[in-house]
Design an enzyme around this catalytic site. Structure first.
Site, PDB file in Angstrom:
ATOM      1  N   LYS A  76      85.858  22.296  28.363  1.00  0.00           N
ATOM      2  CA  LYS A  76      85.016  21.527  29.281  1.00  0.00           C
ATOM      3  C   LYS A  76      85.528  20.090  29.272  1.00  0.00           C
ATOM      4  CE  LYS A  76      80.086  20.514  30.153  1.00  0.00           C
ATOM      5  NZ  LYS A  76      78.707  20.712  29.687  1.00  0.00           N
ATOM      6  N   SER A 151      75.412  22.501  33.136  1.00  0.00           N
ATOM      7  CA  SER A 151      76.541  21.705  33.579  1.00  0.00           C
ATOM      8  C   SER A 151      77.905  22.313  33.276  1.00  0.00           C
ATOM      9  CB  SER A 151      76.468  20.326  32.925  1.00  0.00           C
ATOM     10  OG  SER A 151      76.654  20.417  31.520  1.00  0.00           O
ATOM     11  N   SER A 175      72.913  23.745  29.291  1.00  0.00           N
ATOM     12  CA  SER A 175      74.200  23.661  29.993  1.00  0.00           C
ATOM     13  C   SER A 175      75.260  24.670  29.560  1.00  0.00           C
ATOM     14  CB  SER A 175      74.772  22.252  29.863  1.00  0.00           C
ATOM     15  OG  SER A 175      74.124  21.391  30.757  1.00  0.00           O
TER      16      SER A 175
END
Lengths: 483, 95
Positions: A76, A151, A175
């Site tokens: 990420k 997210s 997330s």
């Protein structure tokens, strides 16, 4: 080989069936082919990945390395990666080349794991759909009209579409779990403090926790084994021994007691999602588990309390972005105040600015007790609810998300509606507990995730409980059509 | 809880965020709706409840006061918007 699990790929590498370089080339080709559609990656580090793969092959040839040496994953784009752009999905950091590696990245590097690239996310991890990214939204591989959740939506979409067998994520309010659910993959948010936050760009420091996303619980266990552990550079890192997560995967679950909180099955839960969750619970009954109704009476207050605590911490953490030392600087600042306000005003997107303003307001003179203190008192009540529940049950189960993936654009203009996507995940962060999402079927053609919540540092138990279900079902092996 | 345009501008100033005049009404509307959501906290009586600032009952770890970081000024300033002679440049503060 792109649709194989990390465990299968590890066995293939060990048996010499293919090299890491071959595997990495195959995945880079898939990323090249599909990323234009999915927008799952912000940066693809092809040259570096091939060099890492060749080094991993040499390590294996020399009889060195571990089970994940030569396995490619994606990070990420919130984890700092030395010499590689680390944008956090923001214009603010579009020009930011990280000058150091996050501890998590360092640990994967040391294990010989190959980085394919950096995945897209909601700006500064603030969002539930990956639509707030400066780099544009990610699409859900199960349905290109749908969001992947957020997210960590880029990581979830990349794993679901078999562009990477695993990825890192972070979870401040859901997330990892919510995008894992919406993309039909397996994700684990560990206990707060289990995985180092050093080099993980901060959003809300008392809630942020890094974790792993993959296509099976077994794979998540392999990734967590590398990520977890005490880090003196993270002041809230937990000084707890790391168990062998693989060793207990197959443990019997006939003695397992599952708690079903009535608050997670009430109004607002989509009926088709509820059916898929009930089927999964029925499967656990078949596997010998005992199911018990419980209550988390303060659960409905988790979202209100979170939207004080997280913005308050975010307004403080994001104060560092000032246009002076790194990141975006506005053109031709008139004076220092103009430099600060325009750099921040132009560098941040609207959701980030909303949360900074809510935080600044909640912490401003005269409002502290009514907002921040009150929210922290509710945080105590929520945490106590879980403590009581875990005296009666081993794990808590419910949906990861009240609905399946919603359509792109559907909620983006209405922040409060978007916030409600995390109604079942946020309390876990407030309490600091570990939570997982496991694919348990489909509703309206889109994946449904079962959330499994455990007691502090019970990651091994969660992985065991998820793995036993995956031994008895095949939802986690499904690959979206066209990928 | 309803925030007016002047309050939005004040909060934006406190947070050092430039917000254009055109965007103020949307921020006022959205921030007000978030505060309405937050107001649900008032449905519970929390008198006497000890606030929880952190999920784990931890105390702050201390370390000895010795440098642990090498000098990386050149590396760090390599990504700065404007530096000169090892210093970060900003618009003139003192005339």
């Amino acid at each position: 080989m792109h649709d194989k699990t990390i465990a299968q790929l590890s066995a293939g590498l060990a048996a010499g069936k293919f090299s890491s370089a071959e595997l990495v080339r195959a995945l880079l080709e898939r990323i090249e082919r599909f990323n234009g559609t999915l927008n799952a990656f912000i940066t693809v580090t092809a040259d570096q990945a091939l060099a890492q793969a060749q080094a991993a092959d040499q390590r294996r040839a020399a009889g060195q390395g571990g089970p994940l040496t030569g396995i490619p994953i994606a990070h990420k784009d919130i984890f700092c990666t030395l010499g590689v752009k680390t944008s956090c999905g923001s214009r603010m950091l579009d020009n930011f080349i990280a000058p150091y590696n996050a501890t998590v990245v360092e640990k994967f590097d040391a294990a010989g794991v190959v980085m394919l690239g950096k995945t897209n996310l909601d700006e500064f991890a603030m969002g539930s759909s990956t639509e707030t990214s400066y780099y544009g939204p990610v699409r859900n591989p199960w349905d290109l009209d749908a969001v992947p959740g957020g997210s960590s939506g880029g990581s979830a979409a990349a794993v679901a579409a078999c562009l990477a067998p695993g990825a890192t994520g972070t979870d401040t309010g859901g997330s990892i779990r919510q995008p894992a659910a919406l993309c039909g993959i397996t994700g684990l948010k560990p206990t707060y403090g289990r995985v180092s936050r050093w080099g993980m760009i901060a959003y809300a420091s008392s809630l942020d926790q890094g974790g792993a996303m993959a296509r099976s619980a077994e794979d998540v266990a392999l990734l967590l084994q590398i990520m977890a552990g005490f880090d003196p550079r993270d002041s809230t890192s937990a000084e707890q021994p790391v168990p062998d997560y693989g060793a207990s995967l197959n443990d019997d679950i006939r003695d397992l007691t599952i708690g079903l909180p009535k608050e997670y099955f009430g109004e607002g839960l989509d009926a088709d999602v509820a059916r898929a969750i009930e089927d999964a619970i029925a499967e656990y009954r078949k596997l010998g588990a005992t199911v018990k109704d419980i209550s988390l009476p303060n659960a409905p207050l988790a979202i209100p309390a979170y939207y004080v605590i997280a913005p308050a911490e975010c307004s403080s953490n994001l104060a560092r972005f000032d246009g002076v030392r790194y990141g975006y600087r506005c053109a031709e600042p008139q004076d220092l105040l103009d430099l600060y306000t325009r750099s921040r005003g132009e560098g941040f997107g609207s959701e980030v600015k909303r949360r900074i303003m809510i935080g600044a307001y909640a912490l401003s003179a005269g409002y502290y007790d009514a907002y921040y203190l009150k929210a922290q008192q509710i945080r105590r009540l929520i945490s106590e609810d879980f403590r009581k529940a875990f005296t009666e049950v081993d794990v808590i189960m419910g949906p990861s998300s009240p609905t399946v993936a919603f359509n792109l654009g559907e909620k983006v203009d209405d922040p409060v509606t978007m916030y409600l996507s995390d109604i079942y995940t946020i309390a876990v962060n407030l309490a600091g507990l570990p939570g997982m999402s496991v694919p348990v079927g489909f509703a309206k053609g889109r994946p449904v995730g079962l959330q499994i919540i455990g007691d502090y540092f019970a990651e091994a138990r969660l992985l065991n409980v998820a793995h036993r279900y995956q031994q008895a079902s095949d939802w986690h092996t499904r690959v979206p059509a066209g990928f | 809880m309803s925030l007016g345009p002047e309050e939005v501008k004040k909060i934006a100033y406190l947070a050092r965020l430039a917000v254009s005049e055109d965007d103020v009404p949307a921020y006022a509307r959205n921030l007000s709706s978030i505060l309405d959501l937050v107001a649900q906290m008032n449905t519970v009586d929390t008198r006497g409840i000890e606030p929880l600032a952190h999920p784990l009952a931890m105390t702050q770890r201390l370390r000895s006061d010795e440098p642990t970081e090498p000098d990386q000024r050149t590396l760090f300033q390599g990504i700065a918007p404007q530096v000169e002679a090892g210093l970060y440049l900003v618009p003139k503060v003192i005339e």
